[in-house]
Design a protein around this motif. Structure first.
Motif, PDB file in Angstrom:
ATOM      1  N   VAL A 230      24.630   5.264  37.999  1.00 37.45           N
ATOM      2  CA  VAL A 230      25.892   5.958  37.518  1.00 37.45           C
ATOM      3  C   VAL A 230      25.689   6.137  36.055  1.00 37.45           C
ATOM      4  CG1 VAL A 230      28.287   5.460  37.290  1.00 37.45           C
ATOM      5  CG2 VAL A 230      27.065   4.603  39.443  1.00 37.45           C
ATOM      6  N   ALA A 231      25.094   5.299  35.248  1.00 36.06           N
ATOM      7  CA  ALA A 231      24.973   5.434  33.939  1.00 36.06           C
ATOM      8  C   ALA A 231      24.324   6.723  33.555  1.00 36.06           C
ATOM      9  CB  ALA A 231      24.505   4.198  33.210  1.00 36.06           C
ATOM     10  N   LEU A 232      22.920   6.819  34.475  1.00 33.60           N
ATOM     11  CA  LEU A 232      22.180   8.241  33.981  1.00 33.60           C
ATOM     12  C   LEU A 232      22.922   9.244  34.424  1.00 33.60           C
ATOM     13  CD1 LEU A 232      18.670   6.632  35.072  1.00 33.60           C
ATOM     14  CD2 LEU A 232      19.277   7.691  32.971  1.00 33.60           C
ATOM     15  N   VAL A 233      23.705   9.355  35.608  1.00 28.98           N
ATOM     16  CA  VAL A 233      24.271  10.800  36.022  1.00 28.98           C
ATOM     17  C   VAL A 233      25.265  11.117  34.980  1.00 28.98           C
ATOM     18  CG1 VAL A 233      25.496  11.711  38.016  1.00 28.98           C
ATOM     19  CG2 VAL A 233      23.939  10.264  38.387  1.00 28.98           C
ATOM     20  N   LEU A 234      26.123  10.255  34.651  1.00 25.25           N
ATOM     21  CA  LEU A 234      27.367  10.347  33.644  1.00 25.25           C
ATOM     22  C   LEU A 234      26.670  10.791  32.396  1.00 25.25           C
ATOM     23  CD1 LEU A 234      29.442   7.220  34.278  1.00 25.25           C
ATOM     24  CD2 LEU A 234      30.123   9.849  35.252  1.00 25.25           C
ATOM     25  N   ALA A 235      25.604  10.309  31.959  1.00 26.79           N
ATOM     26  CA  ALA A 235      25.007  10.543  30.502  1.00 26.79           C
ATOM     27  C   ALA A 235      24.155  11.797  30.541  1.00 26.79           C
ATOM     28  CB  ALA A 235      24.204   9.407  30.102  1.00 26.79           C
ATOM     29  N   LEU A 236      23.083  12.022  31.554  1.00 27.15           N
ATOM     30  CA  LEU A 236      22.500  13.235  31.633  1.00 27.15           C
ATOM     31  C   LEU A 236      22.759  14.134  32.418  1.00 27.15           C
ATOM     32  CD1 LEU A 236      19.243  11.050  31.561  1.00 27.15           C
ATOM     33  CD2 LEU A 236      20.458  12.111  29.697  1.00 27.15           C
ATOM     34  N   GLY A 237      23.755  13.988  33.357  1.00 24.42           N
ATOM     35  CA  GLY A 237      23.972  14.963  34.575  1.00 24.42           C
ATOM     36  C   GLY A 237      23.165  15.000  35.740  1.00 24.42           C
ATOM     37  N   GLY A 238      23.541  15.386  36.720  1.00 29.07           N
ATOM     38  CA  GLY A 238      22.731  15.271  38.053  1.00 29.07           C
ATOM     39  C   GLY A 238      21.499  15.982  38.369  1.00 29.07           C
ATOM     40  N   GLY A 239      21.367  16.825  37.357  1.00 31.54           N
ATOM     41  CA  GLY A 239      20.118  17.923  37.399  1.00 31.54           C
ATOM     42  C   GLY A 239      19.067  17.149  36.474  1.00 31.54           C
ATOM     43  N   HIS A 240      19.198  16.464  35.814  1.00 32.14           N
ATOM     44  CA  HIS A 240      17.950  15.822  34.816  1.00 32.14           C
ATOM     45  C   HIS A 240      17.099  14.908  35.766  1.00 32.14           C
ATOM     46  CE1 HIS A 240      16.167  13.343  31.725  1.00 32.14           C
ATOM     47  NE2 HIS A 240      16.531  14.261  30.996  1.00 32.14           N
ATOM     48  N   PHE A 242      15.457  12.226  35.414  1.00 36.83           N
ATOM     49  CA  PHE A 242      15.713  10.817  35.629  1.00 36.83           C
ATOM     50  C   PHE A 242      16.861  10.468  36.657  1.00 36.83           C
ATOM     51  CE2 PHE A 242      14.259   9.799  30.997  1.00 36.83           C
ATOM     52  CZ  PHE A 242      12.697   9.701  31.706  1.00 36.83           C
ATOM     53  N   SER A 243      18.027  11.543  36.452  1.00 40.16           N
ATOM     54  CA  SER A 243      18.931  11.400  37.426  1.00 40.16           C
ATOM     55  C   SER A 243      18.530  11.647  38.929  1.00 40.16           C
ATOM     56  CB  SER A 243      20.258  12.302  37.071  1.00 40.16           C
ATOM     57  OG  SER A 243      20.720  11.939  35.774  1.00 40.16           O
ATOM     58  N   GLN A 244      17.779  12.689  38.918  1.00 41.68           N
ATOM     59  CA  GLN A 244      17.232  13.111  40.300  1.00 41.68           C
ATOM     60  C   GLN A 244      16.277  11.810  40.688  1.00 41.68           C
ATOM     61  OE1 GLN A 244      14.709  16.488  39.625  1.00 41.68           O
ATOM     62  NE2 GLN A 244      16.732  17.852  39.646  1.00 41.68           N
ATOM     63  N   ILE A 245      15.662  11.260  40.124  1.00 41.67           N
ATOM     64  CA  ILE A 245      14.802  10.041  40.451  1.00 41.67           C
ATOM     65  C   ILE A 245      15.703   9.077  40.906  1.00 41.67           C
ATOM     66  CG2 ILE A 245      13.220   8.517  39.674  1.00 41.67           C
ATOM     67  CD1 ILE A 245      11.898  10.349  37.959  1.00 41.67           C
ATOM     68  N   ALA A 246      16.536   8.678  39.966  1.00 35.49           N
ATOM     69  CA  ALA A 246      17.512   7.481  40.264  1.00 35.49           C
ATOM     70  C   ALA A 246      18.287   7.671  41.581  1.00 35.49           C
ATOM     71  CB  ALA A 246      18.561   7.175  39.372  1.00 35.49           C
ATOM     72  N   ILE A 247      18.652   8.883  41.815  1.00 35.71           N
ATOM     73  CA  ILE A 247      19.667   9.236  43.004  1.00 35.71           C
ATOM     74  C   ILE A 247      18.900   9.260  44.417  1.00 35.71           C
ATOM     75  CG2 ILE A 247      20.821  10.718  44.413  1.00 35.71           C
ATOM     76  CD1 ILE A 247      22.012  12.002  41.594  1.00 35.71           C
ATOM     77  N   TYR A 248      17.661   9.921  44.339  1.00 32.70           N
ATOM     78  CA  TYR A 248      16.770  10.208  45.581  1.00 32.70           C
ATOM     79  C   TYR A 248      16.266   8.794  46.041  1.00 32.70           C
ATOM     80  CZ  TYR A 248      12.854  11.386  48.480  1.00 32.70           C
ATOM     81  OH  TYR A 248      12.117  11.702  49.719  1.00 32.70           O
ATOM     82  N   PHE A 249      15.689   7.986  44.959  1.00 41.32           N
ATOM     83  CA  PHE A 249      15.005   6.833  45.287  1.00 41.32           C
ATOM     84  C   PHE A 249      15.925   5.510  45.881  1.00 41.32           C
ATOM     85  CE2 PHE A 249      11.075   8.833  43.478  1.00 41.32           C
ATOM     86  CZ  PHE A 249      10.328   8.596  44.447  1.00 41.32           C
ATOM     87  N   SER A 250      17.130   5.795  45.327  1.00 43.80           N
ATOM     88  CA  SER A 250      18.305   4.809  45.565  1.00 43.80           C
ATOM     89  C   SER A 250      18.617   5.043  47.324  1.00 43.80           C
ATOM     90  CB  SER A 250      19.336   5.257  44.770  1.00 43.80           C
ATOM     91  OG  SER A 250      19.251   4.640  43.468  1.00 43.80           O
ATOM     92  N   GLN A 251      18.380   6.332  47.369  1.00 43.85           N
ATOM     93  CA  GLN A 251      18.675   6.646  49.084  1.00 43.85           C
ATOM     94  C   GLN A 251      17.558   6.356  49.989  1.00 43.85           C
ATOM     95  OE1 GLN A 251      19.368  11.013  48.614  1.00 43.85           O
ATOM     96  NE2 GLN A 251      21.339  10.818  48.073  1.00 43.85           N
ATOM     97  N   GLN A 274      10.522  19.972  48.465  1.00 44.11           N
ATOM     98  CA  GLN A 274      11.777  20.179  47.881  1.00 44.11           C
ATOM     99  C   GLN A 274      11.898  19.750  46.235  1.00 44.11           C
ATOM    100  OE1 GLN A 274      14.718  17.273  49.363  1.00 44.11           O
ATOM    101  NE2 GLN A 274      16.380  17.879  47.639  1.00 44.11           N
ATOM    102  N   PHE A 275      11.295  19.018  45.694  1.00 42.98           N
ATOM    103  CA  PHE A 275      11.488  18.902  44.333  1.00 42.98           C
ATOM    104  C   PHE A 275      10.310  19.454  43.315  1.00 42.98           C
ATOM    105  CE2 PHE A 275      13.998  15.088  45.728  1.00 42.98           C
ATOM    106  CZ  PHE A 275      15.095  15.607  45.132  1.00 42.98           C
ATOM    107  N   GLY A 276       9.011  19.626  44.120  1.00 43.93           N
ATOM    108  CA  GLY A 276       7.873  20.210  43.521  1.00 43.93           C
ATOM    109  C   GLY A 276       7.102  19.391  42.415  1.00 43.93           C
ATOM    110  N   TRP A 277       7.391  17.874  42.487  1.00 47.22           N
ATOM    111  CA  TRP A 277       6.897  16.767  41.829  1.00 47.22           C
ATOM    112  C   TRP A 277       5.601  16.689  41.619  1.00 47.22           C
ATOM    113  CZ3 TRP A 277      11.262  12.736  43.315  1.00 47.22           C
ATOM    114  CH2 TRP A 277      12.168  12.990  42.881  1.00 47.22           C
ATOM    115  N   LEU A 278       5.001  16.831  42.813  1.00 48.32           N
ATOM    116  CA  LEU A 278       3.413  16.558  43.170  1.00 48.32           C
ATOM    117  C   LEU A 278       2.810  17.397  44.258  1.00 48.32           C
ATOM    118  CD1 LEU A 278       2.707  12.919  43.986  1.00 48.32           C
ATOM    119  CD2 LEU A 278       4.903  14.299  44.315  1.00 48.32           C
TER     120      LEU A 278
END
Length: 448
Positions: A230-240, A242-251, A274-278
């Motif tokens: 929650v802190a990352l999404v509020l501070a950095l936005g959902g597109g950052h 770190f926010s993407q990592i936190a949301i996706y891996f929480s799910q 989807q993300f193109g991370w690797l």
């Protein structure tokens, strides 16, 4: 002769030993815990150990990690569970950090590729060895063998989702436990059966308060788990990143039934497409990396988080960003395991003598053998063949290796690894080191 209850310090050293030596995937890690906690220390008897394991197999997330938490909780309550769970993950996490950084910086080097080539061959025989060990403990009658075989076929040829398989097996075991409790029972190998030696007498009280206890533990756990998200999404936005990592891996943490190999398919689709991370090859290399480290194989997710943040550092040093990404991934991935155990284990212990529940858990334990067998075949095919396709014929769906893509060098390495493990009785760490060296040598051969 009686077995004394271990002090917290003594339990700490044993679980630290488990954390540093838990190579070989979940099957190997479960075998190691069984050896130390049941056979050597005799802190847990066979029935209690397998009862706990069967419950952990019902949960999303890494079952070996959850079994360590459960075992620590049995011995020293919540603080014991926290201690055991952290020690099980921390050594492997630190190793995977170092390996992921090395891979990200030097992955194009031929020597790195050759080392991975050898390590993957070692992993094939490690999984086979673990399959044999678990089968010896879990398959104690013909019905258990049939459940294991049916589970293998369902996963290998029907593409049955793992959660559905567990549900079917659990229901069948519950019914079987009521009809034939002598057949559907959690048991293990004869050497560790109760009555052939003293075990620690554990009296685990069921917490007072019922649902109030559940609400308190779950509430605190969820806050600890999701507050950083929650802190990352509020501070950095959902597109950052770190926010993407936190949301996706929480799910992912609450839907990842089936262990790291099942997670691999789910994460590959999202992280690659989807993300193109690797890339898909980097995903396979990540699994091989996780096989070389102690701790749960699901640490491969920390590797994914590292590469994702490394390549989208956002002004940070790439390695620092990678470390933060891996740490965030590990946090949201592993915290739920503590919640599941601390909330559910007291009630599982309360109903340990229930014949229907024991029947369901016994059936799940047998199904685990089929699951590991399926994973052994899947990984073996991907090591021995450069190309493996999925063939669909009606309701049948199965892995179909491309025969011309057979890799003789990988076959030779796998045979060598088998000799070193099964004949020379080499330990896991020496085996991985030997195969890494052999990988360098074999890759220099003209047919490699």
């Amino acid at each position: 002769m009686t077995v004394a209850h271990p002090s917290f310090k003594e339990a700490f050293y044993v679980f630290a030993r488990i954390g540093f030596l838990s190579f070989g995937g979940p099957a190997g890690q479960i075998a190691l815990m069984h050896k130390l906690l049941v056979d050597e220390k005799r802190w847990l008897d066979e029935d209690r150990f397998l009862h706990a394991l069967s419950y952990c197999m019902l949960l999303p997330g890494p079952e070996a990690h959850q079994l360590a938490i459960y075992s620590g909780w049995l011995l020293h309550g919540i603080r014991g569970g926290i201690m055991a769970g952290l020690l099980f993950v921390l050594p492997g996490f630190l190793v995977i950090l170092a390996l992921a950084a090395t891979y990200a910086l030097f992955q194009g080097h031929p020597a790195i590729h050759a080392v991975f080539f050898g390590v993957k061959a070692a992993v094939v025989v490690i999984v086979l060895d673990a399959l044999v060990r678990v089968a010896r403990r879990a398959l104690h009658n013909q019905i258990m063998w049939l459940i294991a075989a049916a589970s293998f076929l369902a996963l290998s040829f029907l593409a049955l989702p793992f959660p559905l398989l567990i549900l079917i097996v659990a229901v069948g075991g519950l019914v079987g436990g009521l009809i034939r409790p002598d057949v559907f029972r959690v048991t293990g190998h004869a050497a560790a059966k109760a009555g052939e030696g003293p075990f620690l007498k554990l009296d685990v009280p069921v917490p007072q308060g019922g649902w109030r206890y559940v609400a308190q533990i779950a509430g605190v756990g969820i806050v600890v788990w999701l507050a950083p998200v929650v802190a990352l999404v509020l501070a950095l936005g959902g597109g950052h990143i770190f926010s993407q990592i936190a949301i996706y891996f929480s799910q992912m943490a609450v839907v990842t039934f089936g262990g790291a190999y099942a997670v691999l398919a789910w994460v590959s689709q999202a992280a690659v497409d989807q993300f193109g991370w690797l890339t898909s090859r980097e995903m396979m290399d990540g699994l091989a990396l996780a096989e070389t480290t102690p701790g749960p194989l699901i640490l491969v997710l920390a590797y994914v988080g590292f590469l994702a943040a490394f390549r989208d550092a956002g002004g940070l040093d790439p390695v620092l960003a990678g470390v933060l990404g891996a740490g965030l991934t590990a946090w949201v991935t592993f915290i739920p395991s503590f919640i599941f155990i601390f909330v559910g284990a007291p009630w599982i212990e309360k109903f340990r003598a229930n014949v229907a529940l024991s029947g369901g858990l016994a059936a799940i334990t047998a199904a685990v053998v089929g699951v590991i067998g399926n994973l052994a075949v899947w990984f073996g095919l991907h090591v021995l063949f450069a190309k493996v396709e999925t063939t669909q014929i009606g309701i049948l769906s199965f892995a179909n290796p491309n025969v011309p893509s057979f890799q003789p060098a990988a076959f030779i390495l796998t045979l060598m690894a088998g000799v070193l493990l099964f004949r020379a009785k080499l330990g896991v760490i020496p085996l991985l080191g030997a195969c890494a060296v052999l990988g360098l040598l074999v890759q220099s051969l003209p047919f490699a």
